[in-house]
Structures are given as structure tokens and as C-alpha cells.
Design a protein around this motif. Structure first.
Motif, short mmCIF file in Angstrom:
data_model
loop_
_atom_site.label_atom_id
_atom_site.label_comp_id
_atom_site.label_asym_id
_atom_site.label_seq_id
_atom_site.Cartn_x
_atom_site.Cartn_y
_atom_site.Cartn_z
N THR A 56 0.78 -1.18 0.03
CA THR A 56 -0.01 -0.02 -0.03
C THR A 56 0.83 1.17 -0.18
N PRO A 57 0.48 2.27 -0.87
CA PRO A 57 1.36 3.59 -0.80
C PRO A 57 1.31 4.03 0.29
N ASP A 58 2.70 4.33 0.80
CA ASP A 58 3.08 5.10 2.24
C ASP A 58 1.99 6.39 2.49
N LYS A 59 1.20 6.20 3.50
CA LYS A 59 0.47 7.26 3.95
C LYS A 59 0.97 8.54 4.09
N ASN A 60 2.12 8.31 5.25
CA ASN A 60 2.72 9.37 5.51
C ASN A 60 3.47 10.10 4.52
N GLU A 92 1.03 16.07 -0.12
CA GLU A 92 -0.20 16.86 -0.01
C GLU A 92 0.07 18.09 0.53
N ARG A 93 0.87 18.13 1.67
CA ARG A 93 1.33 19.48 2.44
C ARG A 93 2.37 20.24 1.50
N ARG A 94 3.13 19.39 0.88
CA ARG A 94 4.14 20.32 0.16
C ARG A 94 3.64 20.82 -1.03
N LEU A 95 2.81 20.12 -1.74
CA LEU A 95 2.57 20.51 -3.27
C LEU A 95 1.07 21.13 -3.42
N GLY A 96 -0.02 20.73 -2.47
CA GLY A 96 -1.16 21.09 -2.33
C GLY A 96 -1.88 20.38 -3.82
N TYR A 97 -3.12 20.79 -3.95
CA TYR A 97 -3.83 20.27 -4.91
C TYR A 97 -4.35 21.39 -5.82
N PRO A 98 -4.75 21.05 -7.31
CA PRO A 98 -4.43 19.82 -7.91
C PRO A 98 -2.81 19.37 -7.88
N VAL A 99 -2.50 18.23 -7.88
CA VAL A 99 -0.96 17.70 -7.79
C VAL A 99 -0.80 16.98 -9.16
N ILE A 100 0.23 16.93 -10.13
CA ILE A 100 0.72 16.09 -10.97
C ILE A 100 1.45 15.00 -10.75
N VAL A 101 0.93 13.76 -11.03
CA VAL A 101 1.76 12.77 -10.91
C VAL A 101 2.24 11.95 -12.24
N LYS A 102 3.33 11.69 -12.27
CA LYS A 102 3.82 11.27 -13.73
C LYS A 102 4.80 10.21 -13.38
N MET A 103 4.57 9.15 -14.29
CA MET A 103 5.53 8.00 -14.57
C MET A 103 6.65 8.67 -14.88
N GLY A 148 0.94 8.32 -19.21
CA GLY A 148 1.35 8.19 -17.82
C GLY A 148 1.72 9.65 -16.90
N VAL A 149 0.87 10.41 -17.24
CA VAL A 149 0.76 11.79 -16.74
C VAL A 149 -0.73 12.09 -16.13
N PHE A 150 -0.78 12.11 -14.86
CA PHE A 150 -2.27 12.16 -14.33
C PHE A 150 -2.16 13.36 -13.33
N LYS A 151 -3.43 13.95 -12.99
CA LYS A 151 -3.61 15.07 -12.37
C LYS A 151 -4.57 14.45 -11.20
N ALA A 152 -4.06 14.78 -9.99
CA ALA A 152 -5.06 14.67 -8.80
C ALA A 152 -5.74 15.79 -8.21
N ASP A 153 -7.00 15.70 -8.27
CA ASP A 153 -7.52 16.97 -7.38
C ASP A 153 -7.91 16.91 -6.13
N LEU A 213 -5.50 11.04 -5.31
CA LEU A 213 -4.06 10.90 -5.31
C LEU A 213 -3.77 9.46 -4.57
N ASP A 214 -4.57 8.91 -3.76
CA ASP A 214 -4.42 7.50 -3.41
C ASP A 214 -4.75 6.66 -4.44
N GLY A 215 -5.65 6.97 -5.21
CA GLY A 215 -5.75 5.99 -6.42
C GLY A 215 -4.95 6.02 -7.42
N ILE A 216 -4.32 7.11 -7.82
CA ILE A 216 -3.17 7.33 -8.82
C ILE A 216 -1.92 6.66 -8.26
#
Length: 289
Positions: free
Chosen positions: A122-126, A132-143, A151-156, A161-164
Motif C-alpha cells: 500500500t502506498p505510504d500514507k505518511n 499533499e502538504r508540500r504541493l497542494g491540489y491539484p497535484v501532477i503525478v507522472k511516471m 503516464g501523466v495524471f492530475k489528482a484534484d 491521489l491515493d488512487g493514482i
């Protein structure tokens, strides 16, 4: 009379087409300048650590991202355009940001994703709390490896973010600050040697990504002096012969990615610029030194 130079254009081993338009354009422009050129898929010749066998050519236009084959070819004293180190650092988006960090290149803040080796992990919650604190939302997730906007996603929000993060956990990836002013648009700049060839503005009305392959549109643009200066600085830092750089737009343009094997078909169509010809000129000038 000097011996005619021989070149091989190498494309990916599993490329659907060998002679794409880009390959044909480079081949034609090199042949106009007296070079004998052949296109081959990677794997057309075996490379071994216990052998010094090499392809019969003077230089290679390397349009693949296989870092192992590239390094073995260079160990056999073949000049690659681009070189293996430049291809490797550009193919890994996180490595690109690390290489340019602290060099005065303005980029969106970027955090590496944690490596995971188990399907049931499971991706590390901490860690995600920190992202989340550092980058805020939306946040870009890239392979870290990918092209054409894949392989580029946006979490709102955190749920997204958990799902991506679950989706990409088994692949090298990164988290990046979202730049709202550049939503669905950016500037692609082509650099060859120490010359900024030109730029296009790419835009999409239906996607936060501007890639033409995803339905984005493009128009020719002038490259601002500060962007051009930054592009040339990046070219020197990474040792690139040819690349396409993507800048996010806003009050201060930010480097997003550097593509060592950037496609130039659409760029030539939109701008009318002879990218293949300029690349061939750069190659000839380099090997003639």
C-alpha cells in the motif's frame, strides 16, 4: 577524395514502422549531404560485453531510448546523436529534474515517488501526507518514463491521489506542483546544437495536457529571449545534440520536460522550419571536426 561517411539510424526494436516520416526526413537530409544512410531497428545486430563487434558505420542517429545498447555502441567508439548519457537523463523525468536542480533553471517543484516491489503493498500514507502538504491540489503525478503525454495524471484531491499512487506504485514516478496558468497549454522549443531553432505553442481545450497526440493544437510562436537563453543553458548542461523542451506558461516560464528524441513532424508542419535539415547540418559539422 575522402571516403563517403556511413550512418545508421536506429529506432526502437518494436517500432511499428521502420521508415517513419521522421526517419525518412533525417535520412534524406543526410543523403543530400553525401552520407550513406540505412535505418535499422535496435536488435538488428547483437551487442555483447565480451565482444568488440559493432555495426559498419561512422556514426549513429539514435532514435531509441535503450540506454544499454547506446552505452555498448559508445564503448565501440561510435558517435551517437544524442549520446547515451543525455538520452538516459532525459528519458527519466526525475533524473532530468535532479540533473538541473541548483543550476538556476526554473522548474515546478518535484518530489520523487517511492519505489515499490510488491503488488500487495500500500502506498505510504505518511509520504503522501507530505506530498499533499508540500504541493497542494491539484497535484501532477507522472511516471518517470513515458512520452506523448502517457503516464501523466492530475489528482484534484486526496482520494484521487491515493488512487493514482496505487496505479503507479510499481513504476518509477514523481509528484509535481500543478501550474494553473499553464493548464492545457505549453511551449515546445526545438534546440539543435547551440541553436534554438524555433517554438510552437501547444494547447488543448479538453485536457490538462497539451500534447498534439492527445488532440492538442499547435501554432508557431517566437521564443522569448529568456526562454531561449534557458534552453541553451539546459542543452549545454545535459550535452544534447538535439532535443525538444517543454516550458509551462505563466509570468515566469518553467521547464517541464526535456525530450531527447522529440518528434518534429508537427513542428515542421506548423512552423515551416527545416528541422531535419538543421539536424543533418549539425551532425555533419560535428563529425567533420
Amino acid at each position: 577524395m575522402s571516403k563517403r561517411k556511413k550512418a545508421i539510424i536506429i529506432v526502437n526494436a518494436y517500432a511499428r514502422e521502420l521508415y517513419t516520416r521522421q526517419v525518412r526526413r533525417i535520412k534524406d537530409e543526410l543523403e543530400k549531404r553525401g552520407v550513406e544512410v540505412e535505418a535499422k531497428r535496435n536488435g538488428a545486430f547483437l551487442l555483447s560485453t565480451e565482444s568488440d563487434e559493432k555495426p559498419d558505420c561512422d556514426f549513429i542517429v539514435y532514435l531509441d531510448k535503450d540506454k544499454y545498447a547506446a552505452r555498448l555502441l559508445e564503448k565501440r567508439n561510435l558517435r551517437l546523436f544524442n549520446n547515451a548519457a543525455a538520452i538516459e537523463v532525459c528519458d527519466d523525468k526525475m533524473l532530468t529534474h535532479i540533473a538541473l536542480d541548483g543550476a538556476g533553471i526554473k522548474m515546478p517543484e518535484t518530489i520523487p515517488g517511492l519505489l515499490c516491489y510488491y503488488d500487495d503493498a500500500t502506498p505510504d500514507k505518511n509520504y503522501l501526507d507530505g506530498v499533499e502538504r508540500r504541493l497542494g491540489y491539484p497535484v501532477i503525478v507522472k511516471m518517470s518514463h513515458g512520452s506523448l503525454g502517457g503516464g501523466v495524471f492530475k489528482a484534484d484531491n486526496r482520494n484521487e491521489l491515493d488512487g493514482i499512487s496505487e496505479k503507479v506504485k510499481l513504476y518509477p514516478h514523481l509528484f509535481q506542483k500543478y501550474i494553473a496558468s499553464s493548464h492545457g497549454r505549453d511551449m515546445r522549443v526545438i534546440v539543435i546544437g547551440d541553436e534554438v531553432v524555433g517554438g510552437i505553442l501547444r494547447s488543448s481545450t479538453g485536457d490538462f495536457r497539451s500534447n498534439i497526440g492527445l488532440g492538442g493544437k499547435a501554432e508557431k510562436c517566437d521564443v522569448p529571449e529568456d526562454v531561449a537563453a534557458t534552453a541553451l543553458k539546459i542543452q549545454k548542461l545535459l550535452g544534447l545534440d538535439y532535443c525538444g523542451m517543454d516550458f509551462l506558461l505563466g509570468e515566469t516560464p518553467l521547464l517541464c520536460e526535456v525530450n531527447s528524441n522529440a518528434f518534429f513532424d508537427a513542428f515542421e508542419d506548423v512552423t515551416g522550419l527545416d528541422v531535419a535539415g538543421k539536424y543533418a547540418e549539425h551532425i555533419i559539422a560535428t563529425i567533420s571536426k
